[in-house]
Design a protein around this motif. Structure first.
Motif, mmCIF file in Angstrom:
data_model
loop_
_atom_site.group_PDB
_atom_site.id
_atom_site.type_symbol
_atom_site.label_atom_id
_atom_site.label_comp_id
_atom_site.label_asym_id
_atom_site.label_seq_id
_atom_site.Cartn_x
_atom_site.Cartn_y
_atom_site.Cartn_z
ATOM 1 N N GLN A 80 0.841 -1.183 0.000
ATOM 2 C CA GLN A 80 0.000 0.000 0.000
ATOM 3 C C GLN A 80 0.881 1.239 0.000
ATOM 4 O OE1 GLN A 80 -3.239 -0.383 -0.155
ATOM 5 N NE2 GLN A 80 -4.017 1.693 0.095
ATOM 6 N N VAL A 81 0.575 2.153 -0.907
ATOM 7 C CA VAL A 81 1.333 3.396 -1.021
ATOM 8 C C VAL A 81 0.468 4.538 -0.530
ATOM 9 C CG1 VAL A 81 2.392 5.016 -2.623
ATOM 10 C CG2 VAL A 81 2.732 2.551 -2.932
ATOM 11 N N GLN A 82 1.044 5.378 0.305
ATOM 12 C CA GLN A 82 0.366 6.597 0.737
ATOM 13 C C GLN A 82 1.017 7.784 0.032
ATOM 14 O OE1 GLN A 82 1.653 4.385 3.381
ATOM 15 N NE2 GLN A 82 -0.260 3.326 2.965
ATOM 16 N N LEU A 83 0.167 8.661 -0.481
ATOM 17 C CA LEU A 83 0.640 9.848 -1.194
ATOM 18 C C LEU A 83 0.079 11.080 -0.498
ATOM 19 C CD1 LEU A 83 -0.076 8.640 -4.842
ATOM 20 C CD2 LEU A 83 2.134 8.649 -3.679
ATOM 21 N N VAL A 84 0.940 12.026 -0.205
ATOM 22 C CA VAL A 84 0.516 13.257 0.458
ATOM 23 C C VAL A 84 0.994 14.450 -0.352
ATOM 24 C CG1 VAL A 84 0.618 14.637 2.546
ATOM 25 C CG2 VAL A 84 0.597 12.139 2.712
ATOM 26 N N GLU A 85 0.030 15.210 -0.873
ATOM 27 C CA GLU A 85 0.355 16.413 -1.644
ATOM 28 C C GLU A 85 0.430 17.619 -0.724
ATOM 29 O OE1 GLU A 85 -2.664 14.175 -4.419
ATOM 30 O OE2 GLU A 85 -2.441 14.595 -2.284
ATOM 31 N N SER A 86 1.191 18.592 -1.151
ATOM 32 C CA SER A 86 1.276 19.868 -0.443
ATOM 33 C C SER A 86 1.690 20.938 -1.433
ATOM 34 C CB SER A 86 2.284 19.785 0.709
ATOM 35 O OG SER A 86 3.574 19.482 0.217
ATOM 36 N N GLY A 87 1.585 22.189 -0.993
ATOM 37 C CA GLY A 87 2.067 23.284 -1.807
ATOM 38 C C GLY A 87 0.997 24.109 -2.493
ATOM 39 N N GLY A 88 -0.250 23.681 -2.389
ATOM 40 C CA GLY A 88 -1.322 24.456 -3.001
ATOM 41 C C GLY A 88 -1.563 25.754 -2.249
ATOM 42 N N GLY A 89 -2.410 26.587 -2.830
ATOM 43 C CA GLY A 89 -2.723 27.850 -2.184
ATOM 44 C C GLY A 89 -3.442 28.784 -3.119
ATOM 45 N N VAL A 90 -3.568 30.017 -2.682
ATOM 46 C CA VAL A 90 -4.195 31.067 -3.485
ATOM 47 C C VAL A 90 -3.086 31.953 -4.038
ATOM 48 C CG1 VAL A 90 -5.792 32.993 -3.498
ATOM 49 C CG2 VAL A 90 -6.242 31.006 -2.029
ATOM 50 N N VAL A 91 -3.113 32.166 -5.325
ATOM 51 C CA VAL A 91 -2.067 32.944 -5.977
ATOM 52 C C VAL A 91 -2.686 33.834 -7.048
ATOM 53 C CG1 VAL A 91 -1.583 31.115 -7.635
ATOM 54 C CG2 VAL A 91 0.212 32.756 -7.062
ATOM 55 N N GLN A 92 -2.064 34.945 -7.303
ATOM 56 C CA GLN A 92 -2.550 35.851 -8.335
ATOM 57 C C GLN A 92 -2.171 35.346 -9.715
ATOM 58 O OE1 GLN A 92 -1.042 39.758 -7.402
ATOM 59 N NE2 GLN A 92 -2.671 40.142 -5.916
ATOM 60 N N PRO A 93 -2.921 35.734 -10.732
ATOM 61 C CA PRO A 93 -2.534 35.370 -12.098
ATOM 62 C C PRO A 93 -1.104 35.811 -12.391
ATOM 63 C CG PRO A 93 -4.744 36.278 -12.078
ATOM 64 C CD PRO A 93 -4.195 36.465 -10.687
ATOM 65 N N GLY A 94 -0.383 34.931 -13.060
ATOM 66 C CA GLY A 94 1.018 35.186 -13.345
ATOM 67 C C GLY A 94 1.962 34.678 -12.283
ATOM 68 N N GLY A 95 1.436 34.265 -11.165
ATOM 69 C CA GLY A 95 2.263 33.771 -10.071
ATOM 70 C C GLY A 95 2.719 32.335 -10.289
ATOM 71 N N THR A 122 -4.568 18.716 -3.458
ATOM 72 C CA THR A 122 -4.245 20.025 -2.888
ATOM 73 C C THR A 122 -4.883 21.084 -3.777
ATOM 74 O OG1 THR A 122 -2.453 21.437 -2.066
ATOM 75 C CG2 THR A 122 -2.005 20.221 -4.092
ATOM 76 N N GLN A 123 -5.506 22.065 -3.143
ATOM 77 C CA GLN A 123 -6.269 23.079 -3.878
ATOM 78 C C GLN A 123 -5.339 24.175 -4.389
ATOM 79 O OE1 GLN A 123 -9.822 23.395 -4.491
ATOM 80 N NE2 GLN A 123 -9.074 25.022 -5.846
ATOM 81 N N VAL A 124 -5.486 24.492 -5.655
ATOM 82 C CA VAL A 124 -4.810 25.644 -6.257
ATOM 83 C C VAL A 124 -5.891 26.597 -6.737
ATOM 84 C CG1 VAL A 124 -3.370 26.446 -8.161
ATOM 85 C CG2 VAL A 124 -2.761 24.351 -6.928
ATOM 86 N N ARG A 149 4.889 25.620 -6.346
ATOM 87 C CA ARG A 149 5.487 24.296 -6.517
ATOM 88 C C ARG A 149 4.721 23.311 -5.651
ATOM 89 N NH1 ARG A 149 11.512 21.724 -5.500
ATOM 90 N NH2 ARG A 149 10.877 21.854 -3.318
ATOM 91 N N LEU A 150 4.092 22.360 -6.307
ATOM 92 C CA LEU A 150 3.382 21.299 -5.602
ATOM 93 C C LEU A 150 4.341 20.141 -5.347
ATOM 94 C CD1 LEU A 150 0.031 21.217 -7.620
ATOM 95 C CD2 LEU A 150 0.723 22.751 -5.776
ATOM 96 N N SER A 151 4.159 19.511 -4.215
ATOM 97 C CA SER A 151 4.959 18.337 -3.863
ATOM 98 C C SER A 151 4.032 17.180 -3.536
ATOM 99 C CB SER A 151 5.849 18.619 -2.648
ATOM 100 O OG SER A 151 6.747 19.677 -2.892
ATOM 101 N N CYS A 152 4.503 15.996 -3.806
ATOM 102 C CA CYS A 152 3.765 14.784 -3.458
ATOM 103 C C CYS A 152 4.786 13.789 -2.927
ATOM 104 C CB CYS A 152 3.041 14.230 -4.668
ATOM 105 S SG CYS A 152 2.324 12.587 -4.424
ATOM 106 N N THR A 153 4.654 13.455 -1.655
ATOM 107 C CA THR A 153 5.595 12.549 -1.019
ATOM 108 C C THR A 153 4.943 11.203 -0.790
ATOM 109 O OG1 THR A 153 6.747 14.379 0.039
ATOM 110 C CG2 THR A 153 7.102 12.193 0.962
ATOM 111 N N ALA A 154 5.655 10.163 -1.170
ATOM 112 C CA ALA A 154 5.127 8.806 -1.090
ATOM 113 C C ALA A 154 5.772 8.026 0.048
ATOM 114 C CB ALA A 154 5.380 8.077 -2.407
#
Length: 119
Positions: free
Chosen positions: A1-16, A113-115, A19-24
């Motif tokens: 069984q593999v667990q995947l955890v994403e991070s790095g999402g957020g609210v950003v302005q256009p043009g910004g 993760t929400q962008v 970097r999303l990460s996913c650690t297994a």
């Protein structure tokens, strides 16, 4: 069984940028091809980028070519998605996926993760 955890999402302005990460964890990371998907409200899920086990071969959906870069660090059990020049239409939940088979097969999913791109 593999667990995947994403991070790095957020609210950003256009043009910004983000970097999303996913650690297994739970298995040998280098056995798996890795993909990033996204799903926007009211839209179908789409594959954004893929990377093979060694990290040498990558693919991108046309709408993100030149702006998104997928990479991986097998020593850190992590896959990344560098997103530059963000556009409002990039707003979505981004998921990483681990696969033992070829593109189009899916074995394990992260929780997402929400962008949000908004001025």
């Amino acid at each position: 069984q593999v667990q995947l955890v994403e991070s790095g999402g957020g609210v950003v302005q256009p043009g910004g940028s983000l970097r999303l990460s996913c650690t297994a964890s739970g298995d040998t990371f280098s056995r798996y091809g890795m993909d990033w998907f996204r799903q926007a409200p009211g839209k179908e899920r789409e594959t954004v980028a893929t990377i093979n086990r060694s990290g040498i071969i990558t693919t991108y959906v046309d709408s993100v070519k030149g702006r998104f870069t997928i990479s991986r660090d097998n020593a850190k059990n992590t896959v990344y998605l560098q997103i530059n020049n963000l556009k409002p239409e990039d707003t979505a939940v981004y998921f990483c996926v681990a696969r033992l088979g070829g593109i189009g097969t899916y074995d394990y999913w992260g929780q997402g993760t929400q962008v949000t791109v908004s001025s």
